[in-house]
Motif scaffolding. Structure first.
Motif, PDB file in Angstrom:
ATOM      1  N   GLY A 478      -6.660 112.116  23.691  1.00  0.00           N
ATOM      2  CA  GLY A 478      -6.405 110.439  22.916  1.00  0.00           C
ATOM      3  C   GLY A 478      -5.028 110.544  23.366  1.00  0.00           C
ATOM      4  N   ASP A 479      -4.465 111.549  23.107  1.00  0.00           N
ATOM      5  CA  ASP A 479      -2.699 111.495  22.612  1.00  0.00           C
ATOM      6  C   ASP A 479      -1.891 112.966  22.879  1.00  0.00           C
ATOM      7  OD1 ASP A 479      -0.348 111.587  21.967  1.00  0.00           O
ATOM      8  OD2 ASP A 479      -0.235 110.562  20.759  1.00  0.00           O
ATOM      9  N   ARG A 480      -1.422 113.468  23.798  1.00  0.00           N
ATOM     10  CA  ARG A 480      -1.804 114.589  24.466  1.00  0.00           C
ATOM     11  C   ARG A 480      -0.099 114.768  23.836  1.00  0.00           C
ATOM     12  NH1 ARG A 480      -3.585 116.797  29.903  1.00  0.00           N
ATOM     13  NH2 ARG A 480      -4.571 114.933  30.947  1.00  0.00           N
ATOM     14  N   GLU A 481       0.517 114.842  23.545  1.00  0.00           N
ATOM     15  CA  GLU A 481       1.983 115.006  22.271  1.00  0.00           C
ATOM     16  C   GLU A 481       1.100 115.058  21.035  1.00  0.00           C
ATOM     17  OE1 GLU A 481       5.285 115.110  23.519  1.00  0.00           O
ATOM     18  OE2 GLU A 481       3.957 115.054  25.222  1.00  0.00           O
ATOM     19  N   ALA A 482       0.032 114.273  20.819  1.00  0.00           N
ATOM     20  CA  ALA A 482      -0.009 114.641  19.107  1.00  0.00           C
ATOM     21  C   ALA A 482      -1.121 116.027  19.456  1.00  0.00           C
ATOM     22  CB  ALA A 482      -1.368 113.539  18.679  1.00  0.00           C
ATOM     23  N   SER A 687      -4.795 106.073  11.998  1.00  0.00           N
ATOM     24  CA  SER A 687      -4.623 106.218  13.326  1.00  0.00           C
ATOM     25  C   SER A 687      -5.061 106.859  14.091  1.00  0.00           C
ATOM     26  CB  SER A 687      -3.294 107.363  12.628  1.00  0.00           C
ATOM     27  OG  SER A 687      -2.499 107.278  12.524  1.00  0.00           O
ATOM     28  N   GLU A 690      -5.636 112.403  17.680  1.00  0.00           N
ATOM     29  CA  GLU A 690      -5.143 113.639  17.460  1.00  0.00           C
ATOM     30  C   GLU A 690      -4.281 113.706  15.848  1.00  0.00           C
ATOM     31  OE1 GLU A 690      -5.176 112.297  20.371  1.00  0.00           O
ATOM     32  OE2 GLU A 690      -5.576 113.675  21.600  1.00  0.00           O
ATOM     33  N   LYS A 691      -3.726 112.474  15.861  1.00  0.00           N
ATOM     34  CA  LYS A 691      -3.304 111.170  14.774  1.00  0.00           C
ATOM     35  C   LYS A 691      -3.485 111.199  13.644  1.00  0.00           C
ATOM     36  CE  LYS A 691       0.874 109.422  17.822  1.00  0.00           C
ATOM     37  NZ  LYS A 691       2.116 108.455  18.252  1.00  0.00           N
TER      38      LYS A 691
END
Length: 735
Positions: A478-482, A687, A690-691
């Motif tokens: 879902g969230d590459r930065e996370a 959240s 990954e968050k």
């Protein structure tokens, strides 16, 4: 600078200056050849006065008298020195630990008697590391070390072979080996490895891991054996044997050479070739995959590799275009490379994991350009040689395009061949290795350039004491930065934390997804809904688990029952496996309970798992993600109470029930896992993706105390109630 006196330590096995008995047993393998050739190469350098290779003296009627000689003079500047340690007879390395202190004392006496000390000691493997640690301290000389293999990695492979943790300890003295490796890392001035991957994925498991201590110095290759075609040409009779099945044998050869192991991923190369009409028109495919007589006489894993190869050849109708010879001799390998080079061919290594990649160096030295997996050692080799292309081994199309690019452009092809020949000579010849080696050690000897060591400490436990477990879909996409943040946190704690991915996807599908989203390779990959367990760093399959779940499993009968039921459609072949039958389900036409009832009535003891209201997996009764997880935690000796599980689908439910610390991310709250809300040890994150996982890790203080705060509060409340009751009772007594 004075001429150097160097001592190489290789304690176990059988070493002599000629006719090495390679392959005699587990202790006479690649390390023996490496140490001997390193010593010979160093002794030939003008700045080196003498090299001593120290090993254990063996006096045993079952081995040659050569190993009983205290000193063997190989050349004027190279001697093999054999030290007494323990009983006279030949012993495997696992039985030498109690005798290593005697080796240290006798080696020290040898140096005292000859009245001059070495400038540097280089230990090879853990037992020599133990000896080298003590000798370097006694003699006051620097120590460098090469591990060859590491105990923590070896333990994973042994667990995969079916041995228990107790058996591994009893048979391999694993805790003593790992302790010796830790102490060697604590004192060695430099550690020499073959690849960057070895540093990042293997040595990083150790408490005394120091990246600034590590140096990549790949072993040399014997260029007398591996070289381009000379005036006498090739062996045409052998070439005709290799090309016998080919209709047009004069086409360029696309060559692959490896063991018949699924990790080598040869099937993807066949698929790449089969999907490219251009390659089929312009080249032949030649696969050298060991020797075989009758497939039925092979072990199951090897037989499956060949069956997959033959099925892929049949699927794409590649008859007359592919050669898969049954036999070759070891001394014919160099000739195979040269035959492919003369044809104008390409060497391909499509392995899923490749720690080093010696075949790539051999092929390059023989005049072949390369196409290789982007994993591990090949990255270093192509960075040095610039003689080919790295590809994603899970995407056949990228393999085909890279091969086409080389074969379509003669100028590019010639440049890559020339680059490879120059690169191998510069970086992978023994002469080049010796030159780089001396450049590495001279500052240690001449300038006493010692390692600046940061403050370091050992953990209480020898192995992982907690585990992080997550599914893939709906958790890590879902969230590459996370994802980056999560992977960094896991990397920071990899000495204490076992990283596990558990997915319903097949192993190859999971690896492809992990590459796409930048997810690090886990220590353990549980795939195919819990029916396949593999261990890093080489994706070693747990054979004991496969034997365990193959109980009352009759997949052909399950297929017959499922074929008679409405609302079901088989998923593609890529989603099926030996122990997992996968279907699409229409819940308007049939329910999982109805499927279970039909299978039970047919006397099929199986697990039926629903995921995302759209997928049904049928598994052996002993297999599921939860059962696989508990099996892994038991074998790795990680308590479930310190196991964090992030689930994403109904198939994860049995992983999350019971004692693990579990979490459901926000994007899954109101779907299949909402029925877990009554369980105390489930945390529902605010959240998503990954968050949400990072939030849950903080909630449980996973990398710290690793506890459920609700249980702590409950214990505290219970304690307060007990204290108040005691006070009240005491007040009553006084009254």
């Amino acid at each position: 600078m004075k001429q150097l006196y160097l001592v190489l330590l290789s304690v176990h096995g059988l070493i002599r200056g000629r006719d090495l008995e390679l392959g005699r047993d587990a202790d006479t393998g690649g390390q023996t050849l490496y140490v001997l050739e390193l010593a010979q190469a160093l002794s030939e350098r003008p700045e080196v006065a003498r090299v001593d290779l120290m090993t254990r003296r063996v006096v045993d009627d079952d081995v040659s008298d050569d190993y009983a000689q205290p000193i063997e003079r190989v050349s004027d500047s190279f001697h093999i020195v054999r030290i007494d340690a323990g009983p006279d007879e030949y012993l495997p390395k696992e039985q030498l630990w109690d005798h290593l202190d005697a080796f240290v004392d006798n080696a020290f006496s040898h140096f005292k008697n000859q009245r001059f000390y070495p400038h540097l000691i280089h230990s090879h493997y853990a037992d020599a590391g133990y000896v080298g640690d003590h000798l370097s301290s006694q003699l006051g000389v620097p120590l460098i070390h090469t591990g060859h293999s590491l105990g923590r990695v070896k333990r994973a492979r042994l667990l995969a072979s079916g041995l228990s943790a107790e058996q591994i300890e009893d048979e391999y003295n694993m805790s003593r080996r790992i302790e010796a490796e830790e102490m060697t890392l604590a004192v060695a001035e430099r550690v020499i490895t073959s690849t960057r991957q070895e540093i990042e994925e293997q040595y990083a498991l150790y408490d005394y891991y120091q990246p600034n201590q590590m140096r990549v110095l790949p072993p040399g290759t014997n260029l007398e054996n591996f070289h381009p075609v000379e005036k006498e040409g090739i062996d045409h009779a052998f070439r005709d044997y290799l090309a016998r099945p080919l209709v047009e044998p004069d086409k360029p050869m696309i060559l692959a050479l490896s063991r018949p192991d699924r990790r080598k991923n040869i099937v993807s190369l066949v698929e790449a070739y089969g999907q490219s009409e251009w390659l089929q028109d312009h080249a032949n495919l030649v696969i050298i995959a060991g020797n075989r007589d009758d497939l039925e006489d092979m072990d199951d894993a090897t037989e499956k590799v060949f069956v997959e190869l033959f099925l892929a050849m049949d699927r794409y109708d590649l008859y007359g275009k592919v050669s898969l010879p049954k036999h070759h001799q070891r001394d014919q390998v160099a000739e195979i490379y040269r035959i492919a080079a003369v044809s104008g061919g390409v060497f391909v290594n499509p392995a899923l994991t490749e720690p080093f990649g010696l075949t790539l160096i051999e092929a390059a030295a023989s005049g072949l350009p390369l196409v290789a997996t982007e994993d591990g050692g090949p990255r270093d080799i192509l960075d040095n040689c610039h003689n080919g292309y790295l590809v994603n081994p899970l995407l056949p199309d990228t393999i085909a395009r890279a091969i086409e690019k080389l074969l379509k452009d003669p100028e590019l092809y010639a440049q890559k061949v020339e680059n490879g020949l120059k690169g191998v000579t510069k970086h992978y010849a023994w002469q080049a290795h010796a030159e780089s080696y001396l450049a590495l050690i001279k500052p240690l000897v001449k300038n006493n350039q010692r390692l600046e060591r940061p403050p370091m400490a050992r953990r209480k436990g020898l192995y992982h004491d907690r585990a992080f477990v997550t599914s893939l879909d709906q958790n890590l996409m879902g969230d590459r930065e996370a994802v980056k943040t999560l992977m960094q946190r896991l990397k920071m704690h990899r000495q204490s934390t076992l990283f596990v991915i558990a997915t319903s996807r097949r192993c190859d599908s999971a690896l492809q997804l992990m590459k796409t989203y930048g997810i690090s390779e886990p220590d353990v990959l549980i795939s195919s809904a819990g029916t396949d367990i593999r261990y890093a760093p080489n994706l070693t399959s747990d054979q004991a688990w496969l034997k365990h779940i193959d109980y009352q499993w009759t997949p052909h009968r399950v297929r017959e029952v499922m074929a008679e039921l409405p609302g079901l459609k088989r998923q593609p072949r890529l989603e099926q496996s030996d122990f997992k039958l996968s279907y699409y389900i229409d819940l308007n036409k049939i329910s999982p309970d109805q499927i279970k009832k039909s299978l039970y009535e047919a006397e099929q003891s199986v697990h039926v798992q629903l995921s995302f209201d759209h997928y049904i997996d049928i598994l052996p009764i002993r297999a599921s993600k939860g059962l696989a997880l508990r099996y892994v935690m038991d074998r790795w000796q990680v308590p479930l109470a310190k196991t964090f599980v992030a689930g994403g689908a109904g198939a994860d439910e049995d992983m999350m029930r019971g004692n693990p610390l579990a979490a459901v991310v926000a994007n899954r709250h109101h779907e299949e896992l909402s029925n877990l809300s009554e369980i105390d040890r489930i945390y529902y994150a605010e959240s998503a993706f990954e968050k949400g996982i990072l939030e849950a890790l903080d909630y449980y203080d996973f990398f710290g105390e690793c506890v459920d705060p609700r249980e702590v509060d409950a214990e505290s409340e219970a304690g307060n109630e007990a204290s108040n009751k005691a006070k009240n009772d005491l007040s009553g007594d006084k009254a």
